[in-house]
Design an enzyme around this catalytic site. Structure first.
Site, PDB file in Angstrom:
ATOM      1  N   THR A   1       0.920  -1.040  -0.044  1.00 20.16           N
ATOM      2  CA  THR A   1       0.036  -0.141   0.225  1.00 20.16           C
ATOM      3  C   THR A   1       0.848   1.329  -0.054  1.00 20.16           C
ATOM      4  O   THR A   1       2.061   0.910   0.047  1.00 20.16           O
ATOM      5  CB  THR A   1      -0.896  -0.100   1.282  1.00 20.16           C
ATOM      6  OG1 THR A   1      -0.062   0.391   2.344  1.00 20.16           O
ATOM      7  CG2 THR A   1      -1.474  -1.150   1.586  1.00 20.16           C
TER       8      THR A   1
ATOM      9  N   LYS B   1       7.110   3.824   0.961  1.00 23.68           N
ATOM     10  CA  LYS B   1       8.051   4.379   1.677  1.00 23.68           C
ATOM     11  C   LYS B   1       7.782   5.147   2.996  1.00 23.68           C
ATOM     12  O   LYS B   1       8.457   5.893   3.600  1.00 23.68           O
ATOM     13  CB  LYS B   1       8.477   5.668   0.579  1.00 23.68           C
ATOM     14  CG  LYS B   1       8.804   5.077  -0.743  1.00 23.68           C
ATOM     15  CD  LYS B   1       8.772   6.022  -1.864  1.00 23.68           C
ATOM     16  CE  LYS B   1       8.413   5.464  -3.158  1.00 23.68           C
ATOM     17  NZ  LYS B   1       7.234   5.439  -3.874  1.00 23.68           N
TER      18      LYS B   1
ATOM     19  N   VAL C   1      13.327   2.852  -3.384  1.00 24.70           N
ATOM     20  CA  VAL C   1      13.949   3.851  -4.412  1.00 24.70           C
ATOM     21  C   VAL C   1      14.057   3.060  -5.545  1.00 24.70           C
ATOM     22  O   VAL C   1      14.847   2.196  -5.740  1.00 24.70           O
ATOM     23  CB  VAL C   1      15.138   4.493  -3.584  1.00 24.70           C
ATOM     24  CG1 VAL C   1      15.956   5.307  -4.639  1.00 24.70           C
ATOM     25  CG2 VAL C   1      14.799   5.166  -2.320  1.00 24.70           C
TER      26      VAL C   1
ATOM     27  N   LEU D   1      15.443  -1.494  -9.200  1.00 24.60           N
ATOM     28  CA  LEU D   1      16.973  -1.222  -9.324  1.00 24.60           C
ATOM     29  C   LEU D   1      17.697  -1.295  -7.951  1.00 24.60           C
ATOM     30  O   LEU D   1      17.150  -0.947  -7.204  1.00 24.60           O
ATOM     31  CB  LEU D   1      17.270   0.321  -9.986  1.00 24.60           C
ATOM     32  CG  LEU D   1      16.650   0.489 -11.407  1.00 24.60           C
ATOM     33  CD1 LEU D   1      17.103   1.920 -11.592  1.00 24.60           C
ATOM     34  CD2 LEU D   1      17.156  -0.449 -12.321  1.00 24.60           C
TER      35      LEU D   1
ATOM     36  N   ASP E   1       7.247  12.440  -3.352  1.00 24.65           N
ATOM     37  CA  ASP E   1       7.732  11.072  -3.653  1.00 24.65           C
ATOM     38  C   ASP E   1       9.331  10.945  -3.651  1.00 24.65           C
ATOM     39  O   ASP E   1       9.798  10.317  -3.217  1.00 24.65           O
ATOM     40  CB  ASP E   1       7.235  10.341  -4.661  1.00 24.65           C
ATOM     41  CG  ASP E   1       7.577   8.886  -4.951  1.00 24.65           C
ATOM     42  OD1 ASP E   1       7.357   8.118  -4.271  1.00 24.65           O
ATOM     43  OD2 ASP E   1       8.347   8.612  -5.991  1.00 24.65           O
TER      44      ASP E   1
ATOM     45  N   LYS F   1      12.262   9.739  -1.286  1.00 25.91           N
ATOM     46  CA  LYS F   1      13.353   8.852  -1.590  1.00 25.91           C
ATOM     47  C   LYS F   1      14.730   9.255  -1.279  1.00 25.91           C
ATOM     48  O   LYS F   1      15.704   8.663  -0.922  1.00 25.91           O
ATOM     49  CB  LYS F   1      13.418   8.697  -3.162  1.00 25.91           C
ATOM     50  CG  LYS F   1      12.069   7.677  -3.592  1.00 25.91           C
ATOM     51  CD  LYS F   1      11.754   7.756  -5.057  1.00 25.91           C
ATOM     52  CE  LYS F   1      10.653   6.998  -5.400  1.00 25.91           C
ATOM     53  NZ  LYS F   1      10.093   7.040  -6.877  1.00 25.91           N
TER      54      LYS F   1
ATOM     55  N   GLY G   1       6.897   1.398 -12.599  1.00 24.43           N
ATOM     56  CA  GLY G   1       5.877   0.415 -13.149  1.00 24.43           C
ATOM     57  C   GLY G   1       5.696  -1.055 -12.421  1.00 24.43           C
ATOM     58  O   GLY G   1       6.520  -1.219 -11.670  1.00 24.43           O
TER      59      GLY G   1
HETATM   60  N1  LIG Z   1       3.946   2.046  -9.168  1.00 26.89           N
HETATM   61  C1  LIG Z   1       5.296   2.097  -8.807  1.00 26.89           C
HETATM   62  O1  LIG Z   1       6.019   1.925 -10.060  1.00 26.89           O
HETATM   63  C2  LIG Z   1       5.962   1.746  -7.696  1.00 26.89           C
HETATM   64  C3  LIG Z   1       5.174   1.689  -6.535  1.00 26.89           C
HETATM   65  N2  LIG Z   1       5.883   1.599  -5.310  1.00 26.89           N
HETATM   66  C4  LIG Z   1       4.798   1.549  -4.101  1.00 26.89           C
HETATM   67  O2  LIG Z   1       4.046   0.424  -4.060  1.00 26.89           O
HETATM   68  C5  LIG Z   1       3.050   0.784  -3.301  1.00 26.89           C
HETATM   69  C6  LIG Z   1       1.852   0.489  -3.960  1.00 26.89           C
HETATM   70  O3  LIG Z   1       1.515   1.053  -5.141  1.00 26.89           O
HETATM   71  P1  LIG Z   1       0.639   0.769  -6.178  1.00 26.89           P
HETATM   72  O4  LIG Z   1       0.256  -0.899  -6.350  1.00 26.89           O
HETATM   73  O5  LIG Z   1       0.758   1.295  -7.269  1.00 26.89           O
HETATM   74  O6  LIG Z   1      -0.679   1.250  -5.585  1.00 26.89           O
HETATM   75  P2  LIG Z   1      -2.534   0.916  -5.922  1.00 26.89           P
HETATM   76  O7  LIG Z   1      -3.323   2.026  -5.587  1.00 26.89           O
HETATM   77  O8  LIG Z   1      -2.693   0.314  -7.226  1.00 26.89           O
HETATM   78  O9  LIG Z   1      -2.533  -0.180  -4.718  1.00 26.89           O
HETATM   79  C7  LIG Z   1      -2.782   0.007  -3.353  1.00 26.89           C
HETATM   80  C8  LIG Z   1      -3.451  -0.964  -2.539  1.00 26.89           C
HETATM   81  O10 LIG Z   1      -3.233  -0.851  -1.239  1.00 26.89           O
HETATM   82  C9  LIG Z   1      -4.730  -0.801  -0.788  1.00 26.89           C
HETATM   83  N3  LIG Z   1      -4.672  -0.005   0.403  1.00 26.89           N
HETATM   84  C10 LIG Z   1      -4.439   1.241   0.828  1.00 26.89           C
HETATM   85  N4  LIG Z   1      -4.524   1.799   2.147  1.00 26.89           N
HETATM   86  C11 LIG Z   1      -4.932   0.435   2.587  1.00 26.89           C
HETATM   87  C12 LIG Z   1      -5.059   0.028   3.957  1.00 26.89           C
HETATM   88  N5  LIG Z   1      -4.854   1.142   5.024  1.00 26.89           N
HETATM   89  N6  LIG Z   1      -5.213  -1.127   4.464  1.00 26.89           N
HETATM   90  C13 LIG Z   1      -5.173  -2.025   3.482  1.00 26.89           C
HETATM   91  N7  LIG Z   1      -5.093  -1.927   1.972  1.00 26.89           N
HETATM   92  C14 LIG Z   1      -4.977  -0.547   1.710  1.00 26.89           C
HETATM   93  C15 LIG Z   1      -5.617  -0.324  -1.726  1.00 26.89           C
HETATM   94  O11 LIG Z   1      -6.955  -0.949  -1.689  1.00 26.89           O
HETATM   95  C16 LIG Z   1      -4.957  -1.150  -3.049  1.00 26.89           C
HETATM   96  O12 LIG Z   1      -5.309  -2.346  -3.001  1.00 26.89           O
HETATM   97  C17 LIG Z   1       3.071   1.981  -3.257  1.00 26.89           C
HETATM   98  O13 LIG Z   1       3.347   2.442  -1.604  1.00 26.89           O
HETATM   99  C18 LIG Z   1       3.943   2.852  -4.215  1.00 26.89           C
HETATM  100  O14 LIG Z   1       4.639   4.076  -3.557  1.00 26.89           O
HETATM  101  C19 LIG Z   1       6.958   1.650  -5.248  1.00 26.89           C
HETATM  102  C20 LIG Z   1       8.018   1.601  -6.198  1.00 26.89           C
HETATM  103  C21 LIG Z   1       7.386   1.833  -7.609  1.00 26.89           C
HETATM  104  N1  LIG Z   2       5.508   6.834  -8.121  1.00 24.55           N
HETATM  105  C1  LIG Z   2       7.124   6.519  -8.281  1.00 24.55           C
HETATM  106  C2  LIG Z   2       7.162   5.158  -8.520  1.00 24.55           C
HETATM  107  C3  LIG Z   2       7.416   4.388  -7.067  1.00 24.55           C
HETATM  108  O1  LIG Z   2       8.185   4.680  -6.243  1.00 24.55           O
HETATM  109  C4  LIG Z   2       7.741   7.060  -9.413  1.00 24.55           C
HETATM  110  O2  LIG Z   2       7.084   7.739 -10.292  1.00 24.55           O
HETATM  111  O3  LIG Z   2       9.085   6.636  -9.376  1.00 24.55           O
HETATM  112 NA    NA Z   3      15.458  -0.260  -5.675  1.00 28.36          NA
END
Ligand SMILES: NC(=O)C1=CN([C@@H]2O[C@H](COP(=O)(O)OP(=O)(O)OC[C@H]3O[C@@H](n4cnc5c(N)ncnc54)[C@H](O)[C@@H]3O)[C@@H](O)[C@H]2O)C=CC1
Ligand SMILES: N[C@@H](CC=O)C(=O)O
Ligand code: NA
Length: 815
Positions: free
Chosen positions: A553, A577, A607, A611, A676, A680, A795
């Site tokens: 989350t 994070k 971060v 990578l 964000d 990082k 991604g």
């Molecule tokens: N998308 C990316 O490229 C990257 C994402 N991240 C991190 O990964 C994490 C997830 O990102 P996504 O999957 O893209 O987000 P998303 O919005 O698609 O999914 C988040 C999930 O968490 C659940 N959620 C939110 N608050 C909650 C709570 N209090 N209790 C239970 N479930 C809860 C939501 O219902 C959803 O299922 C974030 O912290 C993001 O910063 C990190 C690196 C890269």
């Molecule tokens: N939203 C972030 C992805 C995860 O850390 C980004 O755009 O780099």
């Molecule tokens: Na990394």
């Protein structure tokens, strides 16, 4: 011939009784049988309850008794055709009349002695065996009701009478010689030579069966119960426990000394002495193999089973007065014996400085008192310390004869406990090498049992038990990846991953055996409403060894629970994070807790997604390098937005695309505001051992003022269109200088800046494309030319892969 015994749970209702009758019908076609029955399920308890009510002058025993009578009469009517019912109904009626008189007597004189108690409970077996003998006749078997009081002679220790074997064996033998057919014997009951009814104590019906098996030199003894044999561990605590196919008599004795008992081997003694093989079978799954207990058993595994004893206290008797003084241990154990304190386990090191004794917790205070009295003078003289008590302990033991021939059992035991952070307070192993016991905290018991079960039984694979919060973009991609790689991990790396808990912000679901990942399980309406505390409590109550919370989350609330999660000895893997970029003290506390307790906390994807940035930085620091400067494009979405912008699409559209492609945070304003990236760079600085607070980072936001406070992401994206011109102009200005716009972070001298810069073609960031990230570490070692890490940094795939890699890495530390 074979002796077969059915306990009360096997004959608790009509359906189970019919099942038992058909088991007997089948078996009687194969060999000669004698069958021992307990009372119908629950009857012994009800009889005792009636008696206690009557003794308390409480007339409600009458309705209880009437209910029992009805139940028995009803069974007769259901099992026996009308034309044959009357004699059986009469038998039952007469017995209940006798019981009525008995209870009335107890009611009047308010007295209920052990002698009367034995007589009262004997009705249970006498009536059940009588009815069942008749039912077997109806089924075409030549059955004969046997009141075991006629054949088993005991002394007059009511409640737990001692069998007089020579007389008993002779009586049984003589009876059998004269009375052929299927003997249907009352379990549990016996009599003195004066004809007074006695009972055989705990598991008395098993004992009856073993007595008959020995006296008649039976070929086998079958104990039918409600579980499929003796299990490798208590299935209530270890979900993956399996039936043990074979046990030797000694192994059965050792195993059942502790923990949940299927058979109580003391009651098997007569059969064991005559080397009669004993089968434990499940009435409700007659086709299941069950367990064979015999003289020597096959050994395919290092151990046979794991058992435990709860509610233990450890006593420590120590002091210089113990060293090389003959007779101290004799005084210790003599004193405890005199006080009737049973010693469960003893451990003494060769330094002789202390003796450590495990006893039942209820005996602890008494034991302390008598020992301190016995050693009063030694304690006064300072030769001995006061007796120390460690309460709330449990004994965990691995059992098996095979340990004798194979080194490594104790190594595996301690390694499995150690890897799961379970502290061992005392150890005992006898030279028979049949049992190795360790004393641990009661609160670690379930986890310890599971850790040992995995270590000794579940092939040789390590199992990671995952609890996943956040089944959004990253969470779902992660589940698919685990599913597609699992077979390879199991086969080639001996690593198994099971997901037992899943949650999103609305629902949560659990599966003790692990979800079927091929269906991409996502919690939904049919499951439970999400409640974070309940989720964590359920995770802890499952108490698996090698558990890991995977937080996918972006939630602060979830991040705030990490301390508690680590304290409960559950590892954490997360791309979220929020925990590491919050207050510095909290970050430090988590790192310290994880380090000291050796509970892993992995967050490589905090971060630059997958990578290898965090691990690389940690390696640099651990190997003694010092970071001078960090520069980075740390946002995949921001790099995508500003590089795509130059292709001509409007800003608002490119932002929407970045979200669509899964590069942005759940709310893209977290990216555009620089928050964000600020998080990082803060995390990188902290990993580089800098005392960095949020105030040390200055951030330039790209979110237009009027967009910042809109409630929904859609409204924001709509409103952003008003500002497309502004961003177009910024791009044009850069273009004119032949420069590119890059959203970057720089950390130097304890301060960080985050914002948009225009860079020329000589700048390392100039060439970045798409969702690329790039990080430059200038350190004492990488001084002239910085260390550079570059590649897609956002991604679904690259992030989930990084989370997955962290989970796999956990496998290296688990067992
Ligand atoms: N998308 C990316 O490229 C990257 C994402 N991240 C991190 O990964 C994490 C997830 O990102 P996504 O999957 O893209 O987000 P998303 O919005 O698609 O999914 C988040 C999930 O968490 C659940 N959620 C939110 N608050 C909650 C709570 N209090 N209790 C239970 N479930 C809860 C939501 O219902 C959803 O299922 C974030 O912290 C993001 O910063 C990190 C690196 C890269
Ligand atoms: N939203 C972030 C992805 C995860 O850390 C980004 O755009 O780099
Ligand atoms: Na990394």
């Amino acid at each position: 011939m074979k002796i077969v015994k059915f306990g009360g749970s096997s004959i608790a209702d009509l359906e189970s009784i019919k099942n038992v009758l058909s088991i007997l019908q089948r078996a009687s076609q194969e060999e000669e049988l004698a069958v021992v029955f307990s009372a119908f399920g629950g009857v012994t308890e009800s009889l005792l309850k009636c008696a206690h009510l009557a003794r308390q002058n409480d007339a409600t025993y009458q309705s209880l008794l009437l209910g029992m009578e009805k139940r028995h009469l009803q069974l007769v009517k259901q099992l026996i055709p009308v034309q044959k019912q009357s004699s059986v109904l009469t038998y039952v009626k007469v017995r209940f009349n006798e019981l009525e008189d008995l209870f009335h007597g107890i009611f009047l004189i308010k007295e209920f002695s052990p002698r009367t108690s034995d007589y009262v409970v004997s009705f249970g077996e006498r009536i059940s065996a009588f009815i069942l003998a008749e039912a077997l006749k109806v089924a075409g078997l030549n059955s004969r009701f046997v009141d075991a009081r006629e054949l088993i002679r005991t002394n007059d220790r009511f409640g737990n009478a001692k069998v007089i074997f020579p007389t008993t064996n002779q009586l049984i033998y003589d009876y059998y010689s004269k009375n052929k057919g299927l003997l249907v014997i009352t379990g549990f009951v016996a009599s003195t030579d004066k004809g007074e009814t006695t009972t055989l104590g705990r598991s008395g019906s098993d004992y009856t069966a073993a007595i008959f098996a020995a006296a008649l030199k039976a070929d086998s003894l079958e104990i039918w119960t409600d579980v499929s044999g003796v299990m490798t561990a208590d299935p209530k605590l270890v979900y993956s426990a399996i039936t043990i196919p074979q046990l030797s008599y000694s192994e059965a004795m050792e195993l059942s000394h502790f923990g949940a008992k299927v058979v109580f081997p003391a009651t098997m003694q007569p059969a064991m002495r005559r080397k009669v093989p004993i089968y434990i079978k499940n009435t409700f799954q007659p086709e299941a193999e069950g367990t064979l207990i015999c003289e020597t058993s096959e050994n395919t595994k290092l151990i046979k089973g794991i058992s435990s004893l709860s509610h233990i206290s450890l006593l420590n008797v120590q002091g210089s007065g113990l060293v090389e003084v003959v007779g101290v241990s004799s005084r210790v154990f003599g004193t405890l014996a005199q006080a009737q304190v049973n010693v469960v386990l003893i451990s003494q090191a060769s330094s002789e400085h202390s003796i450590c004794i495990a006893i039942k917790s209820e005996d602890a205070e008494l034991a302390r008192e008598v020992l301190e009295k016995e050693f009063h003078y030694e304690i006064l003289a300072g030769e001995m310390d006061k007796v120390q008590i460690m309460p709330n302990m449990a004994v965990i033991a691995v059992v098996g004869e095979n340990m004798k021939h194979h080194p490594g059992a104790s190594g595996r035991l301690f390694q499995a406990l150690g890897r799961n952070n379970i502290n061992v307070s005392a150890i005992a192993q006898g030279s028979s090498e049949l049992n190795i016991s360790a004393v641990i905290q009661q609160s670690d018991l379930q986890k310890g049992l599971n850790a040992l079960h995995e270590a000794f039984f579940l092939s040789d694979n390590k199992v990671l038990h995952v609890f996943l919060i956040g089944v959004g973009l990253i969470g779902k991609t992660l589940i698919k990846m685990i599913q597609s790689q699992l077979a390879k991990l199991q086969e080639e790396y001996m690593l198994d991953i099971k997901i037992h808990g899943l949650a999103n912000s609305r629902f949560m679901a659990f599966d003790e055996d692990g979800f079927d990942l091929s269906t991409l399980p996502v919690p939904a309406e049919k499951d439970l409403p999400m409640n974070l505390q309940v989720f964590l409590n359920t995770m802890n109550s499952m108490n698996f060894s090698n558990s890991v919370l995977v937080d996918c989350t972006a939630s602060q609330e979830v991040a705030d629970t990490y301390q508690r999660v680590l304290e409960s000895k559950v590892a954490i893997v997360t791309p979220n994070k929020k925990a590491n970029s919050g207050p510095l003290e909290k970050y430090k506390a988590l790192k310290k807790l994880s380090g000291q307790r050796n509970i892993k906390f992995f967050y490589e994807t905090n971060v630059a997604a997958g990578l290898p940035v965090i691990n690389t930085l940690q390696d640099l620091i651990l190997s003694g390098d010092k970071v001078i400067k960090i520069e980075g494009v740390l946002s995949g979405s921001m790099n995508y937005i500003f590089s795509e912008l130059s292709k001509g699409a409007p800003f608002s559209e490119v932002v929407a695309q970045a979200k669509e492609k899964g590069y942005t945070e759940p709310d893209p304003r977290d990216d555009l505001s620089g928050m964000d990236v600020a998080r990082k760079i803060l995390i990188l600085g902290r990993e580089a051992e800098q005392e960095l607070h949020f105030e040390d980072v200055s951030v330039q936001s790209m979110v237009p003022e009027d967009c910042a406070h809109l409630d929904s992401v859609d409204e924001f994206l709509e409103k952003l269109k008003d500002h497309d011109g502004h961003f177009k102009q910024m791009l044009e200005e850069a273009d004119q200088k032949n420069e590119k716009l890059r959203f970057m972070a720089v950390l130097e001298n304890g301060k960080a800046t985050v914002g948009l810069k225009s860079v020329d073609s000589k700048h390392p960031f100039y060439s970045l494309v798409g969702s690329d990230n790039m990080i430059l570490f200038t350190t004492e070692r990488y001084h002239e030319f910085p260390m550079i890490i570059r590649g897609p940094g956002a991604g679904a795939d690259v992030t989930a892969a990084g989370v997955f890699a962290d989970i796999i890495r956990l496998g290296n530390y688990s067992r």
